[in-house]
Structures are given as structure tokens and as C-alpha cells.
Design a protein around this motif. Structure first.
Motif, PDB file in Angstrom:
ATOM      1  N   THR A 165       0.834  -1.205   0.000  1.00 63.14           N
ATOM      2  CA  THR A 165       0.000   0.000   0.000  1.00 63.14           C
ATOM      3  C   THR A 165       0.869   1.256   0.000  1.00 63.14           C
ATOM      4  O   THR A 165       0.609   2.202  -0.750  1.00 63.14           O
ATOM      5  CB  THR A 165      -0.928   0.006   1.239  1.00 63.14           C
ATOM      6  N   PHE A 166       1.906   1.242   0.840  1.00 63.35           N
ATOM      7  CA  PHE A 166       2.798   2.399   0.919  1.00 63.35           C
ATOM      8  C   PHE A 166       3.556   2.599  -0.387  1.00 63.35           C
ATOM      9  O   PHE A 166       3.668   3.722  -0.888  1.00 63.35           O
ATOM     10  CB  PHE A 166       3.774   2.243   2.080  1.00 63.35           C
TER      11      PHE A 166
ATOM     12  N   THR B 165       1.822   4.542  -3.014  1.00 64.56           N
ATOM     13  CA  THR B 165       1.656   5.983  -2.816  1.00 64.56           C
ATOM     14  C   THR B 165       2.888   6.783  -3.229  1.00 64.56           C
ATOM     15  O   THR B 165       2.809   7.993  -3.353  1.00 64.56           O
ATOM     16  CB  THR B 165       1.354   6.314  -1.340  1.00 64.56           C
TER      17      THR B 165
ATOM     18  N   VAL C 264       8.006  10.320   3.895  1.00 61.66           N
ATOM     19  CA  VAL C 264       6.660   9.983   3.413  1.00 61.66           C
ATOM     20  C   VAL C 264       6.084   8.819   4.220  1.00 61.66           C
ATOM     21  O   VAL C 264       4.882   8.789   4.505  1.00 61.66           O
ATOM     22  CB  VAL C 264       6.685   9.652   1.895  1.00 61.66           C
ATOM     23  N   PHE C 265       6.944   7.886   4.637  1.00 61.83           N
ATOM     24  CA  PHE C 265       6.452   6.761   5.449  1.00 61.83           C
ATOM     25  C   PHE C 265       5.939   7.253   6.795  1.00 61.83           C
ATOM     26  O   PHE C 265       4.912   6.773   7.284  1.00 61.83           O
ATOM     27  CB  PHE C 265       7.544   5.701   5.647  1.00 61.83           C
TER      28      PHE C 265
ATOM     29  N   GLN D  68       4.628  10.144   7.389  1.00 66.80           N
ATOM     30  CA  GLN D  68       3.328  10.769   7.108  1.00 66.80           C
ATOM     31  C   GLN D  68       2.266   9.697   6.888  1.00 66.80           C
ATOM     32  O   GLN D  68       1.141   9.825   7.367  1.00 66.80           O
ATOM     33  CB  GLN D  68       3.425  11.657   5.871  1.00 66.80           C
ATOM     34  N   TYR D  69       2.618   8.648   6.157  1.00 66.68           N
ATOM     35  CA  TYR D  69       1.696   7.549   5.895  1.00 66.68           C
ATOM     36  C   TYR D  69       1.248   6.898   7.206  1.00 66.68           C
ATOM     37  O   TYR D  69       0.077   6.591   7.399  1.00 66.68           O
ATOM     38  CB  TYR D  69       2.381   6.518   4.988  1.00 66.68           C
ATOM     39  N   CYS D  70       2.199   6.712   8.111  1.00 67.50           N
ATOM     40  CA  CYS D  70       1.893   6.038   9.379  1.00 67.50           C
ATOM     41  C   CYS D  70       0.959   6.846  10.274  1.00 67.50           C
ATOM     42  O   CYS D  70       0.236   6.276  11.082  1.00 67.50           O
ATOM     43  CB  CYS D  70       3.185   5.725  10.129  1.00 67.50           C
TER      44      CYS D  70
ATOM     45  N   THR E  46      -2.614   5.634   9.909  1.00 64.69           N
ATOM     46  CA  THR E  46      -2.915   4.201  10.034  1.00 64.69           C
ATOM     47  C   THR E  46      -3.621   3.893  11.348  1.00 64.69           C
ATOM     48  O   THR E  46      -3.536   4.652  12.313  1.00 64.69           O
ATOM     49  CB  THR E  46      -1.623   3.363   9.950  1.00 64.69           C
TER      50      THR E  46
ATOM     51  N   ASP F  20      -1.916  -2.113  11.169  1.00 63.73           N
ATOM     52  CA  ASP F  20      -1.024  -1.302  10.344  1.00 63.73           C
ATOM     53  C   ASP F  20      -0.288  -0.280  11.219  1.00 63.73           C
ATOM     54  O   ASP F  20       0.910  -0.053  11.054  1.00 63.73           O
ATOM     55  CB  ASP F  20      -1.798  -0.573   9.244  1.00 63.73           C
ATOM     56  N   ASN F  21      -1.001   0.314  12.170  1.00 62.46           N
ATOM     57  CA  ASN F  21      -0.396   1.271  13.079  1.00 62.46           C
ATOM     58  C   ASN F  21       0.636   0.583  13.967  1.00 62.46           C
ATOM     59  O   ASN F  21       1.694   1.140  14.244  1.00 62.46           O
ATOM     60  CB  ASN F  21      -1.484   1.934  13.928  1.00 62.46           C
TER      61      ASN F  21
ATOM     62  N   CYS G  13       3.744   0.137  12.008  1.00 60.24           N
ATOM     63  CA  CYS G  13       4.468   1.406  11.943  1.00 60.24           C
ATOM     64  C   CYS G  13       5.226   1.677  13.242  1.00 60.24           C
ATOM     65  O   CYS G  13       6.357   2.173  13.226  1.00 60.24           O
ATOM     66  CB  CYS G  13       3.504   2.559  11.657  1.00 60.24           C
TER      67      CYS G  13
END
Length: 163
Positions: free
Chosen positions: A30-31, A34, A49-50, A52-54, A57, A61-62, A65
């Protein structure tokens, strides 16, 4: 020649499978989707960016992270083990293998299976799933030692919980 073939067979058999580390596979796939081509060239951009992505979540998923170091409250960080292979375009299963070597907890994360008890064949489920069914129903099975014992217990209490 035979030694190389045997070595290849051992490596092919030991490759990490999606079902063994599904949260890692899902988050990375998924990451990766993006990221732009420009971002994929820089490990620093990937890590930024990872993070920010986390922040967006939830659930498993969280937790992933947190273990990798993508959250502010993460105790450790192995983001370099994630960003470098991503920048090299390494496949997801290879990245998850590297991360698993650093922290084996990553592959212990599993998404909750949704089991349709009206149509599922209980003998095809794993004992862990059978135990989860019983615990979701607040049923205890102290005498259950084998898979068949869990199946019998589920069949016995099934009418009480399914309407």
C-alpha cells in the motif's frame, strides 16, 4: 552444478509468504503504491513519506508502523532497513524478510480473520482460528487437546451462538 541446484531449492522453499507476514506485505504494498518515482530515488524522502503515511494508520497497520519506527512514539527505528530496499526496488517479500530478521514481532502481527461459521468447513481451519471462535463466544475448552476436540466443542455450542 548439483550444489547450486540444492542451494536454489533451499532458498526457494524458505522464501517468506504473504500469509506468514500479511501485515508487513499489506503495509509495504500500500505504501509503495503511494510513492512517486522521484520519492523512490531518495531514502530520506521515503522515510519522510512513510512517517506521514503512518500517521493515518489504525489497528495492525499502526502497530507495524510503531515497530518499524514510523511513529513519533516508536521506541526504536529500523526505517533504513525499509527505505533502502524500497529505493533499490526490492520486492516486498525480500523487504519483509529483512525486517523480520531485525524484529521478529513484525510477522507475528496478523489481521483478524472473518469466519463465516454458517458456510465454513471447520476441519479446514487452523487450531488458532478454532480457539479464537471459542474465545469470541466466551466459551472455555479446558479438555481440548487436539483439533477434533475444538471442533466438537464448537459444534456443541454453535446453536447457542448462531441464530
Amino acid at each position: 552444478m548439483k550444489i547450486y541446484f540444492l542451494l536454489f531449492c533451499v532458498v526457494a522453499v524458505s522464501a517468506l509468504k504473504r500469509e506468514d507476514c500479511d501485515v508487513c506485505f499489506n503495509v509495504l504494498d500500500t505504501f509503495r503504491a503511494t510513492l512517486t518515482k522521484d520519492q523512490l530515488k531518495s531514502t530520506a524522502k521515503i522515510e519522510h513519506v512513510f512517517r506521514q503515511y503512518c500517521n493515518g494508520t489504525k489497528g495492525k497497520d499502526n502497530r507495524f508502523c510503531y515497530f518499524v519506527g514510523g511513529l513519533k512514539e516508536s521506541a526504536t527505528s529500523v526505517l533504513g532497513e525499509l527505505s533502502k530496499p524500497l529505493s533499490w526496488s526490492l520486492p516486498t517479500h525480500k523487504i519483509c524478510e529483512k525486517l523480520k530478521k531485525k524484529d521478529s514481532q513484525l510477522c507475528d502481527l496478523r489481521y483478524e480473520k472473518i469466519i463465516d461459521l454458517k458456510s465454513v468447513y471447520l476441519k479446514n481451519l487452523k487450531v488458532r482460528d478454532l480457539k479464537k471462535i471459542l474465545s469470541d463466544w466466551d466459551e472455555d475448552c479446558e479438555d481440548c487437546l487436539e483439533k477434533g476436540d475444538f471442533i466438537r466443542k464448537i459444534e456443541d455450542v454453535k446453536p447457542k451462538h448462531l441464530k
